[in-house]
Design an enzyme around this catalytic site. Structure first.
Site, PDB file in Angstrom:
ATOM      1  CB  THR A 606       5.502  80.063 -24.983  1.00 15.72           C
ATOM      2  OG1 THR A 606       6.121  81.657 -24.808  1.00 15.72           O
ATOM      3  CG2 THR A 606       6.949  79.185 -25.605  1.00 15.72           C
ATOM      4  N   GLY A 676      -0.592  82.082 -18.376  1.00 19.13           N
ATOM      5  CA  GLY A 676      -1.572  80.484 -17.956  1.00 19.13           C
ATOM      6  C   GLY A 676      -2.760  79.950 -17.659  1.00 19.13           C
ATOM      7  CD  GLU A 677      -3.817  79.541 -13.711  1.00 20.40           C
ATOM      8  OE1 GLU A 677      -4.866  78.339 -12.771  1.00 20.40           O
ATOM      9  OE2 GLU A 677      -2.773  79.958 -13.082  1.00 20.40           O
TER      10      GLU A 677
HETATM   11 MO1  MOS Z   1      -2.192  76.150 -11.833  1.00 16.92          MO
HETATM   12  S1  MOS Z   1      -4.775  75.486 -11.475  1.00 16.92           S
HETATM   13  O1  MOS Z   1      -2.352  77.529 -11.098  1.00 16.92           O
HETATM   14  O2  MOS Z   1      -0.893  74.776 -11.373  1.00 16.92           O
END
Ligand code: MOS
Length: 710
Positions: A606, A676-677
């Site tokens: 993932t 995630g980013e």
């Molecule tokens: Mo994310 S933009 O930190 O929800």
């Protein structure tokens, strides 16, 4: 951390995959609400002014219409949601005031969706219209110096003097556009009351936040509010804050004493939720003749609504990526007649790293240096702003791994020198970086024989949270992953923080591990039968009261910058090939290689998808995405998925994602930095740098389009 018996660190398909592909997974609007009636929103057709009056006769005559909410009949029933920033919120049905195009001004409720929609179209509104200001440079748009508060503006040394004296200088302006998240799942809300108890089904990144905020808006005890969001169909920041619609659906349900369900339309999602603000930048770099940075001055401007001071202020990252003794940054706001922006994947870093990483490439050309070597020369051995050590920093390892795989050595640095027939080939690179954040979190673990169930009010936004929780618990309890079940997204469960800021995996896994430790301690004492334990993890550096804040729906987080012991960032490097057609100016991106080091990777499968999704979105931000605005009406014109351009499969390159191993014992006990980013950060600049290499054209305004190439 991973060895042969380790579960953590081994690729594993999602435990919720079967539920998703068979339709068993219930998204909030799928939750059963027997007897539900339908709401449809009426939104403003002007961007600035007042509602003078409504003519509701025709709407009320539509068969099946049950109620129409306006400021006339419900204005005092709810307060606007608390803003996520300083300043004031925009209002909706609380008053006659219109702050932006597409603002909710009435809610029609009917027995069927079709009747509600039909009646909404028959609501006639008489406006007092004023001329709106759409954006930067529009008459009436108001610039304001940002008040210090949530963000600092890092400053060290004497940057103006150092810049003035620098033998090599870059001084340029850059622009990024308005963008909208457009998660697949629309913005939905279902509310019903049982006596004085309210239940809300709504996709959310923070069910405790929604619960507490809506309670406050309605003036009721938060203990009476339950929020459920077991699955969320994409969010990217857009489902993080509480928006105006929820309280009005709750009010409608209370008036009718029936469940009310809202599924807002795609175009309404552009104005009833948040979006990525348009930004402008001036970036100055000074360097000595060898390429060592001597000055970095970054000033940003962000667009926001009239009353809100919302801003993302990305200079805390741009100030500390490279070693530089003289740094100054500032962020300003510009108010216009627009809805209030919000978080969108890597909120500060996506727009703010674009100028820095473009300027670094420009500096490399000015110095006749390889852009990778310029980064190596200016690699920061410690945080340049406060002198703290990095928890770990693998930036150049990422550059070297990705450059090798990409074949960077074969690059002819002269712009326009690489060709394939009619196609001009460009190779570009850029740095990715994202602070490693972690929030307080609670979790319950219940062990029954060889089966365990885990519960916490975190969220799986499609990110794989269910699976990393099961893996963490399985490892701690020495059970197969198949024997672990996980429940998320319900305010009856222990509180978790906002699933955002790349913090969620670190936050939830530490809480689960803490609860498993308590269970294991009981086991060690010889306890048999069902063992259930609840624990909370409060990250180092935060007070114990931080968990109370989360329980009350407020934010508490340990950020990668601003810690006392170290500065913690994940790093990465992007390499991309673009091809620009010599006659048509068409821009293609056939291949991309990125490498990332983010500490412990719980689930490489993932993680790979997260990185890849970020990279493709970065290409999208560079070449496709822009919410177009009619400057006269301050209205979004491409508020649909046909005209809002995003990459399709044929636009997405062949992608290589390299996971550079990294062990970090300082960032947090499990060494998790978050993923995630970071995948999207810097990609926009890598593409722009590649376009320059292909064509000799430096494009400093996104997105880059054919028009820029001819
Ligand atoms: Mo994310 S933009 O930190 O929800």
């Amino acid at each position: 951390m991973a060895d042969d018996t380790s579960i953590i660190g081994k690729a594993r398909p999602r435990i919720d995959g079967p539920a998703k592909v068979t339709g068993a997974a219930r998204y909030p609007s799928d939750e059963p609400a027997p007897g539900a009636v339908w709401a449809f929103l009426v939104t403003s057709a002007i961007a600035r002014g007042k509602v003078k009056s409504f003519d509701l006769d025709e709407a009320k005559a539509v068969p099946g219409v049950l109620d129409i909410l306006t400021h006339w009949n419900v204005g005092g029933d709810a307060k606007p949601p608390a803003p996520t920033s300083k300043g004031k919120p925009t209002t909706t049905l609380e008053s006659d005031r219109i702050w932006h195009d597409g603002q909710i001004i009435a809610v029609v409720v009917a027995e069927t969706y079709e009747a509600a929609r039909e009646a909404a179209n028959r609501v006639h509104v008489d406006y007092d219209e004023e001329k709106p200001s759409a954006t930067f440079g529009s008459p009436g748009a108001q610039e304001e110096k940002r008040e210090p508060g949530d963000h600092e503006d890092p400053k060290i040394g004497d940057p103006e003097k150092a810049f003035g004296a620098a033998p090599v200088k870059i001084d340029q302006r850059y622009e990024t556009p308005t963008q909208h998240h457009n998660p697949m799942e629309l913005f939905t809300t279902t509310c019903f009351w049982q006596g004085d108890k309210l239940t809300i089904y709504e996709p959310s990144q923070f069910v405790y936040g929604l619960k507490n905020n809506v309670a406050k808006q309605l003036g009721i005890d938060p203990a009476k509010v339950t929020v459920v969001s077991r699955f969320t169909g994409g969010a990217f920041g857009s489902k993080g804050g509480t928006t105006a619609r929820t309280a009005w659906i709750a009010v409608a349900a209370r008036r009718l004493k029936r469940p009310v369900k809202l599924v807002a339309t795609r175009d309404q999602g552009f104005t009833i939720a948040t979006y990525r603000a348009e930004t402008r930048h001036r970036l100055r770099l000074g360097a000595d003749a060898n390429g060592r940075l001597t000055a970095l001055i970054h000033e940003g401007w962000e667009l926001t609504s009239r009353p809100s001071q919302y801003n993302v202020s990305g200079t805390e990252s741009t100030a500390r990526i490279y070693a530089c003794p003289n740094v100054e940054t500032a962020v300003n706001l510009v108010h216009a007649d627009r809805n209030t922006p919000g978080f969108m994947r890597a909120p500060p870093d996506t727009p703010y790293m674009f100028p820095l990483e473009s300027a670094m490439d420009e500096l490399a050309y000015a110095l006749k240096m390889d852009p990778v070597e310029l980064r190596r020369l200016n690699d920061a051995p410690k945080d340049p702003i406060n002198g703290l050590p990095w928890s770990s920093r693998s930036l150049m390892k990422c550059y070297d791994a990705a450059a090798e795989r990409f074949g960077w050595k074969q690059r002819n640095p002269v712009p326009g020198a690489m060709r394939d027939g009619d196609w001009k080939i460009g190779w570009g690179c850029a740095t990715a970086a994202y602070p490693s954040n972690i929030a307080p979190c609670g979790a319950t673990v219940r062990l029954d024989g060889d089966k365990a169930s885990i519960g916490l009010a975190g969220q799986d936004l499609g990110t794989g949270a269910y699976t990393v929780i099961a893996m963490t618990a399985a490892q701690a309890l020495k059970l197969p992953v198949e024997n672990v079940s996980v429940e998320l997204g319900h305010t009856d469960l222990p509180a978790a923080s906002l699933a955002a800021g790349s913090s969620h995996t670190a936050s939830i896994c530490h809480a689960v591990a803490a609860a498993c430790d308590k269970v294991n301690a009981k086991r060690a004492q010889g306890e048999t039968g069902v063992i259930e334990e609840t624990a909370a993890n409060v990250p180092n550096g935060l007070p114990d009261s931080a968990m109370d804040k989360i329980n009350h729906g407020q934010m508490a987080i340990s950020r990668g910058f601003g810690r006392k012991d170290c500065t913690a960032y994940a790093f990465g490097a992007h390499f991309i090939e673009v091809r620009v057609h010599g006659r048509t100016g068409e821009i293609r991106t056939p291949r991309m290689v990125s490498a990332f080091a983010s500490g412990t990777i719980i689930n490489p499968l993932t993680a790979y998808s997260q990185y890849m999704g970020g990279m493709i979105w970065g290409i999208s931000a560079a070449l496709f995405e822009k919410t177009e605005i009619d400057l006269r009406a301050a209205r979004y014109t491409n508020d649909n998925l046909a005209d809002y351009l995003i990459p399709v499969n044929a636009d997405a390159p062949e992608i290589d994602v390299l996971l550079v191993p990294e062990e970090d014992n300082a960032v947090n006990p499990m060494g998790i930095k978050g993923i995630g980013e970071i995948g999207i950060v810097g990609v926009n600049a890598a593409v722009a740098n590649a376009v320059f290499h292909a064509t000799g054209r430096r494009i400093r305004r996104l997105p880059i389009r054919i028009e820029d190439m001819v």
